[in-house]
Design a protein around this motif. Structure first.
Motif, PDB file in Angstrom:
ATOM      1  N   UNK A  12      36.860 -42.158  34.325  1.00 38.11           N
ATOM      2  CA  UNK A  12      36.488 -41.068  33.422  1.00 38.11           C
ATOM      3  C   UNK A  12      35.210 -40.347  33.846  1.00 38.11           C
ATOM      4  N   UNK A  13      34.703 -40.677  35.025  1.00 33.61           N
ATOM      5  CA  UNK A  13      33.555 -39.918  35.547  1.00 33.61           C
ATOM      6  C   UNK A  13      33.848 -39.387  36.947  1.00 33.61           C
ATOM      7  N   UNK A  14      35.148 -39.313  37.297  1.00 35.99           N
ATOM      8  CA  UNK A  14      35.568 -38.707  38.557  1.00 35.99           C
ATOM      9  C   UNK A  14      36.688 -37.712  38.260  1.00 35.99           C
ATOM     10  N   UNK A  15      37.042 -36.926  39.263  1.00 32.54           N
ATOM     11  CA  UNK A  15      38.105 -35.950  39.066  1.00 32.54           C
ATOM     12  C   UNK A  15      37.650 -34.764  38.229  1.00 32.54           C
ATOM     13  N   UNK A  16      38.626 -34.042  37.699  1.00 29.32           N
ATOM     14  CA  UNK A  16      38.369 -32.845  36.895  1.00 29.32           C
ATOM     15  C   UNK A  16      38.646 -33.162  35.425  1.00 29.32           C
ATOM     16  N   UNK A  17      37.681 -32.874  34.577  1.00 28.27           N
ATOM     17  CA  UNK A  17      37.837 -33.097  33.135  1.00 28.27           C
ATOM     18  C   UNK A  17      38.110 -31.773  32.435  1.00 28.27           C
ATOM     19  N   UNK A  18      39.119 -31.776  31.570  1.00 28.58           N
ATOM     20  CA  UNK A  18      39.494 -30.572  30.831  1.00 28.58           C
ATOM     21  C   UNK A  18      39.480 -30.875  29.336  1.00 28.58           C
ATOM     22  N   UNK A  19      38.709 -30.118  28.593  1.00 24.17           N
ATOM     23  CA  UNK A  19      38.729 -30.197  27.137  1.00 24.17           C
ATOM     24  C   UNK A  19      39.472 -28.993  26.589  1.00 24.17           C
ATOM     25  N   UNK A  20      40.075 -29.148  25.429  1.00 27.14           N
ATOM     26  CA  UNK A  20      40.840 -28.053  24.832  1.00 27.14           C
ATOM     27  C   UNK A  20      40.049 -27.463  23.661  1.00 27.14           C
ATOM     28  N   UNK A  21      39.537 -26.251  23.818  1.00 27.00           N
ATOM     29  CA  UNK A  21      38.778 -25.629  22.727  1.00 27.00           C
ATOM     30  C   UNK A  21      39.700 -25.125  21.632  1.00 27.00           C
ATOM     31  N   UNK A  22      39.125 -24.828  20.481  1.00 30.42           N
ATOM     32  CA  UNK A  22      39.891 -24.205  19.412  1.00 30.42           C
ATOM     33  C   UNK A  22      40.217 -22.767  19.805  1.00 30.42           C
ATOM     34  N   UNK A  23      41.206 -22.199  19.102  1.00 26.12           N
ATOM     35  CA  UNK A  23      41.563 -20.809  19.355  1.00 26.12           C
ATOM     36  C   UNK A  23      40.426 -19.886  18.931  1.00 26.12           C
ATOM     37  N   UNK A  24      40.269 -18.810  19.668  1.00 28.05           N
ATOM     38  CA  UNK A  24      39.354 -17.747  19.265  1.00 28.05           C
ATOM     39  C   UNK A  24      40.047 -16.887  18.213  1.00 28.05           C
ATOM     40  N   UNK A  25      39.302 -16.004  17.576  1.00 27.03           N
ATOM     41  CA  UNK A  25      39.898 -15.125  16.567  1.00 27.03           C
ATOM     42  C   UNK A  25      40.960 -14.226  17.197  1.00 27.03           C
ATOM     43  N   UNK A  26      40.717 -13.789  18.434  1.00 21.69           N
ATOM     44  CA  UNK A  26      41.704 -12.956  19.118  1.00 21.69           C
ATOM     45  C   UNK A  26      42.989 -13.735  19.369  1.00 21.69           C
TER      46      UNK A  26
END
Length: 476
Positions: free
Chosen positions: A306-320
């Motif tokens: 969990x401290x190697x590779x690429x980490x992706x978090x999913x943000x909430x939707x924007x108003x648009x």
């Protein structure tokens, strides 16, 4: 029109489906004037494959527009179609009368589709999937890198599985083999020992690759389970699969619940990832690790994946993005809300919904689903949303049940929802509540993720505390 508007118009208006990653690449680069050789040079796709997919794409667009579409006339035909459609919508808008604030008719008949209650992953061909740039492009590019490790972490119902199936679709498009394991499917007995767990792991990978499990031929009790598992991949699976293999591990947090298994399995994944630097055959393995909770296993830094590779978090939707999704559901939220005397009150439907649920993809989708059905107005929906009678009752009760099983978490959340300002919580409680999606952290201070959670849990956890106090007084 810019290229993003073209992609949206093609998916929502012309073809009524989500384009595959390779189709999006072809359409985007064609719109910018690139030829297939330039596309092949800059991507993992072969020139013949790009030409074949491109040919099918132009045929589909030709059928939709009733005119022959090529790379050369793409600009002209798409712009003409957009101008005609805009004129039709303006004429239709003059005819539509609504007094509910929610459009009763679809914006355009092309968007009409059978709506299903939001609950599982958004299907690959669904027009209801909302991209969150640059996440999709980053993930689909990274998966083509030799020996990559891609980690996706987000609370439940934030869209992890929907993103996962799109990454796997990209992998399939470029000719990779894919395997997707969901640890929620494993029986509790599977976690009885590391040996049993890794044999289950190898058997499932084999079955998904349409191979007979041959663990007994490669398993060596003297070498141990982890080495046997490694030999199984090297000596059997990689030799049978003559292409890169994408191994997606979903709901890895289930493994976290079994520390004895996790302390061996997670460092093994890290080791496999590092093997790609020195051993060519391991470059064919592309790891996708998906989880919703934090890791509480005491792993050493050089053992954790969990401290190697690429980490992706999913943000909430924007108003648009929320407004875009509302349009895909057939709701016209482009206008400001007007009061009874006809003057604007300064709010719009998107803002009102987001004031209650933020940009949480699932919560937003559930609201839009009910509004599309015409069962209630937005005002009615929001009024009862944080109550047991609202549309989110099942979602809220499931969280409440989890909190009732962990009184310390319930107490921590109660502090957050009853405070007028953000509060500081004990670290583990903060991590767990954030992983559940109930709070958001700003530094080391916590606040509710949305007003829905603040109102519901302030009521429910407050009532529970009052009942406990009453019970103690009665005993006295």
């Amino acid at each position: 029109m810019n290229v993003d508007e073209v992609l949206e118009a093609v998916e929502r208006v012309l073809l009524f489906r989500q384009l595959s990653p390779v189709e999006r690449l072809i359409l985007r680069r064609s719109w910018l004037g690139d030829d297939y050789r330039e596309m092949a040079r800059d991507s993992a796709y072969s020139l013949p494959y790009l030409k074949e997919v491109g040919s099918h794409l132009w045929q589909a667009l030709s059928a939709a527009l009733n005119q022959r579409v090529t790379k050369k006339n793409l600009h002209l035909l798409v712009n003409l179609h957009q101008q005609n459609r805009t004129g039709e919508q303006q004429n239709r808008a003059q005819e539509v009368q609504t007094d509910t604030g929610v459009e009763d008719n679809f914006i355009a008949s092309e968007t009409e589709t059978e709506q299903k209650f939001p609950g599982g992953p958004v299907p690959l061909d669904s027009p209801l999937y909302i991209n969150r740039p640059p996440i999709e492009e980053l993930a689909c590019t990274e998966i083509t890198q030799p020996g990559c490790l891609l980690r996706i972490k987000a609370p439940k119902q934030m869209g992890k599985s929907s993103l996962l199936i799109r990454i796997l679709a990209r992998a399939t498009d470029v000719g990779y083999k894919t395997v997707s394991l969901d640890f929620q499917e494993a029986d509790e007995t599977v976690f009885a020992s590391l040996d049993k767990f890794l044999r289950w792991f190898c058997a499932n990978v084999s079955r998904q690759l349409n191979l007979n499990p041959l663990m007994d031929e490669f398993w060596d009790e003297d070498m141990g389970s982890k080495v046997s598992c490694k030999i199984y991949f090297e000596g059997y699976l990689f030799k049978q699969v003559n292409s890169p293999l994408v191994l997606a591990l979903n709901e890895v947090n289930r493994v976290f619940e079994h520390p004895k298994i996790a302390l061996d399995f997670l460092p093994m994944l890290r080791f496999w990832h590092e093997q790609a630097r020195a051993v060519e055959v391991w470059q064919n393995l592309r790891l996708l690790v998906v989880h919703s909770t934090e890791v509480y296993i005491p792993l050493k830094l050089n053992q954790s994946p969990f401290n190697v590779g690429i980490s992706i978090g999913l943000p909430q939707f924007s108003s648009k993005q929320v407004q875009d999704l509302a349009q895909r559901y057939g709701l016209d939220w482009s206008d400001k809300i007007e009061t009874q005397n006809g003057t604007s009150c300064g709010n719009d439907y998107t803002s009102l919904l987001m004031a209650m649920v933020g940009g949480h993809p699932y919560l937003v989708s559930v609201a839009l689903y009910h509004l599309r059905r015409g069962a209630m107005t937005l005002e009615e929906l929001l009024q009862v949303a944080p109550t047991p009678a609202g549309i989110y009752s099942d979602h809220l009760r499931s969280h409440l049940a989890m909190l009732q099983d962990e009184p310390q978490l319930a107490s921590a959340l109660q502090q957050v929802v009853t405070a007028d300002e953000s509060v500081q919580l004990e670290a583990i409680a903060a991590y767990k509540l954030e992983s559940m999606g109930l709070i958001q952290m700003d530094g080391n201070r916590a606040s509710p993720s949305c007003q829905l959670y603040r109102l519901y849990f302030r009521s429910q956890l407050g009532e529970k505390k009052e009942c406990q106090c009453h019970s103690k007084n009665t005993e006295r």
